[in-house]
Design an enzyme around this catalytic site. Structure first.
Site, PDB file in Angstrom:
ATOM      1  N   TYR A 194       4.208   5.128  11.460  1.00  0.00           N
ATOM      2  CA  TYR A 194       4.505   3.721  11.731  1.00  0.00           C
ATOM      3  C   TYR A 194       5.392   3.029  10.708  1.00  0.00           C
ATOM      4  O   TYR A 194       5.791   1.910  10.920  1.00  0.00           O
ATOM      5  CB  TYR A 194       3.200   2.930  11.910  1.00  0.00           C
ATOM      6  CG  TYR A 194       2.214   3.015  10.762  1.00  0.00           C
ATOM      7  CD1 TYR A 194       2.351   2.213   9.636  1.00  0.00           C
ATOM      8  CD2 TYR A 194       1.130   3.895  10.816  1.00  0.00           C
ATOM      9  CE1 TYR A 194       1.441   2.284   8.590  1.00  0.00           C
ATOM     10  CE2 TYR A 194       0.211   3.977   9.774  1.00  0.00           C
ATOM     11  CZ  TYR A 194       0.385   3.170   8.677  1.00  0.00           C
ATOM     12  OH  TYR A 194      -0.513   3.252   7.645  1.00  0.00           O
ATOM     13  N   ARG A 210       0.862  -1.182   0.000  1.00  0.00           N
ATOM     14  CA  ARG A 210       0.000   0.000   0.000  1.00  0.00           C
ATOM     15  C   ARG A 210       0.897   1.230   0.000  1.00  0.00           C
ATOM     16  O   ARG A 210       1.558   1.503   0.998  1.00  0.00           O
ATOM     17  CB  ARG A 210      -0.912  -0.032   1.223  1.00  0.00           C
ATOM     18  CG  ARG A 210      -1.497   1.301   1.577  1.00  0.00           C
ATOM     19  CD  ARG A 210      -2.702   1.194   2.474  1.00  0.00           C
ATOM     20  NE  ARG A 210      -2.463   0.627   3.793  1.00  0.00           N
ATOM     21  CZ  ARG A 210      -1.837   1.235   4.805  1.00  0.00           C
ATOM     22  NH1 ARG A 210      -1.329   2.436   4.654  1.00  0.00           N
ATOM     23  NH2 ARG A 210      -1.731   0.628   5.971  1.00  0.00           N
ATOM     24  N   HIS A 248      -3.753   4.061   4.814  1.00  0.00           N
ATOM     25  CA  HIS A 248      -4.856   3.086   4.873  1.00  0.00           C
ATOM     26  C   HIS A 248      -6.142   3.747   4.380  1.00  0.00           C
ATOM     27  O   HIS A 248      -6.834   3.242   3.515  1.00  0.00           O
ATOM     28  CB  HIS A 248      -5.027   2.578   6.298  1.00  0.00           C
ATOM     29  CG  HIS A 248      -6.323   1.879   6.538  1.00  0.00           C
ATOM     30  ND1 HIS A 248      -6.611   0.656   5.961  1.00  0.00           N
ATOM     31  CD2 HIS A 248      -7.409   2.224   7.264  1.00  0.00           C
ATOM     32  CE1 HIS A 248      -7.831   0.286   6.331  1.00  0.00           C
ATOM     33  NE2 HIS A 248      -8.341   1.217   7.117  1.00  0.00           N
TER      34      HIS A 248
END
Lengths: 342, 402
Positions: free
Chosen positions: B308, B295, B299
């Site tokens: 993160y 990705r 998200h």
């Protein structure tokens, strides 16, 4: 007697038969499966064993393993695949073994089963019936005696019903299967094989629509409203009260969502008093909803506040204590006394 | 370091000594991420450098992909990416409530989506805009969900594309049931058979519903392709928070084949999905495909991936871009010239402009929409609630307050 209805499996069967609730459900399911070959039954042990309560007894033998599916042991799987089967065009009837085991399937019920029709504005129909044996009084271990019906009545998109006698059992299950909406069908398990309730079932004509409550005993002093296993308690209580010269009207709610309260309002306007009876914990329950709506609609007719005889707001107790937990005839009559003495 | 095969499939009967040789955490993570340069673990037909790799097993599934068809796949991916970027931008401008970007996953979605036939059914999660496009769902029809005017408006039967599912993993069981239905109706068994494909992410593999979907599909031999887009991150949780086994290998525990495909390779995704669907059509399903991808964006637009993940990781994956490798392949082999690439770019611009205009002009639903479509059969209680509310609203109109 009317002409016998032909059954392709059993041959000629009489139009009126004496049945228990359990046998009536079995025959109702059989009739639904005969009427529409898209009707499937799925659940744990529903095939060879006929279900732990034998409600599906003999159906797999007669309809085959592809229409009566002994599934893996997982409730989300039962409900989730039923949703997919319904999307495909089937009419699945799920059996949850005991009501306390429905919660692994709660996500699929609340997230998919209840919402797909709304999500798609009617493009996807999910005519799934979830049969749930529920309620106490069978001396069982934990998770086998609960009454979680209010949780499902609270979820928009579901319809929730409960039967209390053999005629309703026979017809309501067929009407639920024929309904294009998802129906949670709560069955009073302690009455399944109760011989006292065995009665003649007219298998030719349904007694009325599925989503309608019904006055089952007329009276003038106080109204009792109940559903499922509590209906018998209320009818017995009314008979006992009659011996003491008190006339109680009993209404079997039958449908919990949508609630059909018109007969209750009409009754309360005549009697002026209402006692709502249920085995479920009282807080945020079907009986709470009845109390709220009746005070709103019948405020000037009420001679006493709406009172309730229910289970307590505790987890279901060890069954050696359930006689204290369950609203029995005496507790119902005590509550009626309170209403009458207001 | 031992190969994943050695440590992920201990032979039965191995004693405590074998348990003592459990892989370290570093080895587990390395195994989960081990797809470098193709090799035995990952099926790849087109390298990031645009080189075609021959595959004795899978070449026959793309024998029809001539330069013209390959240009078609390139065009699909460019349009899907452009529309995705446009929607992302519209969210940033406040025109959409949220957007779920698919950047980086175009090959997995277009490749697998193009493998489907009209009679097949796809069950998406909520990021499958590229699959929707391949199923003929107008990209505009996705926008209502994200502009919050509806929950999904397309005709699922006509497109063979089920409504989006937002609860993680739910759709896997729904798809298993649907595929069981295909089997019960006798639609499985030959070349013309039907199959179902269900999309979910790496995070979803931790959900009970996905596990149960594996169980149900296996024991009922359902014609179901499980298509896991492993994009490495379930919001902020990496794959090693979901598994200590490469995800495709989980299939073995359920008794059906699992395969890992380069999810950034549109040819490999097309070929492997065609193979898996063929297995299902012929009654040999289910099959699990793990499309190993990444990705490249957040998200959703509410997310901040800089909290993160390391930018180095992103840089590595940029070199594996699914569109760029097809572009290089087309150019190097003389299958497309600059004029053609320019034409696709302007087509994509028009596609995005059309989407933008549609979005800006979407009408808001009327208040009664709150109440419509809850039930298939009328509900008197709901009807009276609606009537009461509409009458309340009408009071404002009369008073001139609206």
């Amino acid at each position: 007697m009317a002409a016998p209805v032909k059954s392709p499996v059993d041959g000629a069967v009489p139009a009126v038969q004496k049945l228990t609730i359990g046998k009536a459900l079995n025959m109702g399911l059989r009739a639904a499966m005969e009427a529409d070959d898209k009707v499937l039954i799925l659940g744990e042990d529903v095939g060879k064993l006929g279900g732990v309560f034998r409600i599906t007894d003999g159906l797999q033998k007669d309809f085959g393993e592809q229409r009566v599916l002994d599934t893996p042991l997982a409730e989300s799987g039962i409900i989730g695949t039923a949703v997919g089967l319904a999307v495909r065009g089937f009419r699945p009837v799920c059996e949850i073994q005991f009501e306390g085991f429905i919660f692994p399937g709660f996500d699929q019920i609340s997230s998919q089963l209840a919402k797909l029709h709304y999500r798609t504005q009617g493009r996807v129909k999910v005519p799934v019936v979830v049969r749930v044996p529920y309620g106490g009084g069978i001396g069982a271990v934990e998770h086998h005696s609960e009454s979680p019906e209010s949780l499902f009545a609270h979820i928009a998109g579901l319809k929730v019903v409960s039967c209390s006698n053999p005629t309703d059992a026979y017809w309501m299950i067929q009407q639920a299967v024929a309904c294009d909406d998802p129906v949670l069908f709560f069955e009073p398990k302690r009455l399944y094989h109760n011989g006292q309730l065995k009665s003649e079932v007219d298998t030719t004509t349904p007694p009325g629509p599925l989503f309608a409550s019904r006055v089952v005993r007329e009276g003038t002093d106080c109204t009792l409203v109940a559903y499922g296993p509590s209906v018998k308690v209320c009818i017995d209580a009314a008979a006992a009260a009659a011996e003491e010269g008190r006339s109680l009207e009993v209404i079997d709610l039958r449908t919990l969502s949508p609630l059909d309260l018109a007969p209750v309002f009409e009754s309360v306007r005549r009697t002026g008093r209402l006692v709502a009876v249920s085995e479920a914990p009282s807080e945020s329950s079907i009986t709470s909803e009845i109390a709220a709506r009746v005070q709103q609609e019948c405020f000037y007719s009420l001679e006493a506040p709406v009172l309730r005889a229910t289970g307590f707001d505790t987890p279901y107790p060890p069954s050696k204590l359930e006689e204290h937990y369950l609203p029995d005839l005496d507790r119902v009559l005590h509550t009626v006394d309170r209403a009458m003495g207001w | 370091m031992p190969s994943p095969e050695q440590w992920t499939h201990p032979e039965p009967g191995e004693g405590p000594a074998a348990q003592a040789a459990q892989p370290s955490r570093e080895q587990v993570i390395a195994g989960l991420r081990n797809t470098d340069a193709g090799g035995a673990e990952v099926t790849q037909l087109l390298t990031p450098e645009g080189e075609r790799i021959a595959s004795p097993q899978f070449d026959r599934y793309i024998s029809d992909i001539d330069p013209d068809a390959l240009r078609g796949l390139y065009r699909d991916m460019v349009l899907v990416r452009r529309a995705d970027r446009e929607a992302n931008a519209m969210q940033r401008q406040g025109q959409l409530g949220i957007w779920v970007p698919l950047l980086g996953q175009e090959a997995a979605q277009v490749g697998s989506g193009r493998a489907l036939r009209p009679q097949d059914m796809a069950f998406p999660s909520y990021r499958e805009h590229g699959v929707a496009y391949t199923r003929g769902v107008d990209f505009k029809e996705l926008l209502g969900i994200f502009r919050c005017t509806d929950h999904g408006g397309w005709d699922f039967k006509a497109h063979g594309f089920h409504p989006y599912t937002i609860v993680i993993g739910n759709q896997v069981l729904n798809a298993a049931g649907y595929a069981m239905g295909q089997k019960f109706e006798g639609k499985v068994g030959d070349d013309d058979g039907e199959a179902t494909i269900v999309y979910f992410g790496d995070g979803a593999t931790s959900q009970g519903d996905v596990h149960e979907g594996f169980v149900w599909a296996a024991v009922y031999d359902a014609p179901l392709v499980f298509f896991c887009q492993n994009n490495q991150w379930a919001i902020s949780e990496p794959t090693e928070r979901q598994s200590r086994l490469p995800l495709y290998q989980r299939a073995r525990g359920y008794g059906f084949p699992g395969i890992r495909v380069d999810g950034n390779d549109v040819l490999a995704c097309l070929a492997v999905t065609r193979w898996a669907l063929e297995e299902c059509r012929h009654g040999n399903g289910p099959v699990l495909i793990e499309a190993f991808t990444y990705r490249m964006d957040a998200h959703t637009t509410t997310d901040d991936p800089t909290r993160y993940r390391l930018s180095e990781e992103l840089e590595v994956w940029k070199h594996k871009d699914p569109i760029e490798r097809v572009r290089v392949h087309l150019a190097r082999n003389g299958y497309a010239d600059q004029a053609w690439f320019d034409q696709i770019e302007s087509e994509a611009d028009a596609f995005a402009a059309d989407l933008r205009e549609f979005c800006f002009n979407m009408p808001e639903p009327p208040p009664e929409r709150v109440f419509t479509g809850v039930y298939a059969e009328p509900s008197p209680v709901l009807d009276s609630q609606r009537d009461e509310f509409l009458s309340y609203l009408a009071g404002f109109v009369e008073a001139g307050e609206r």
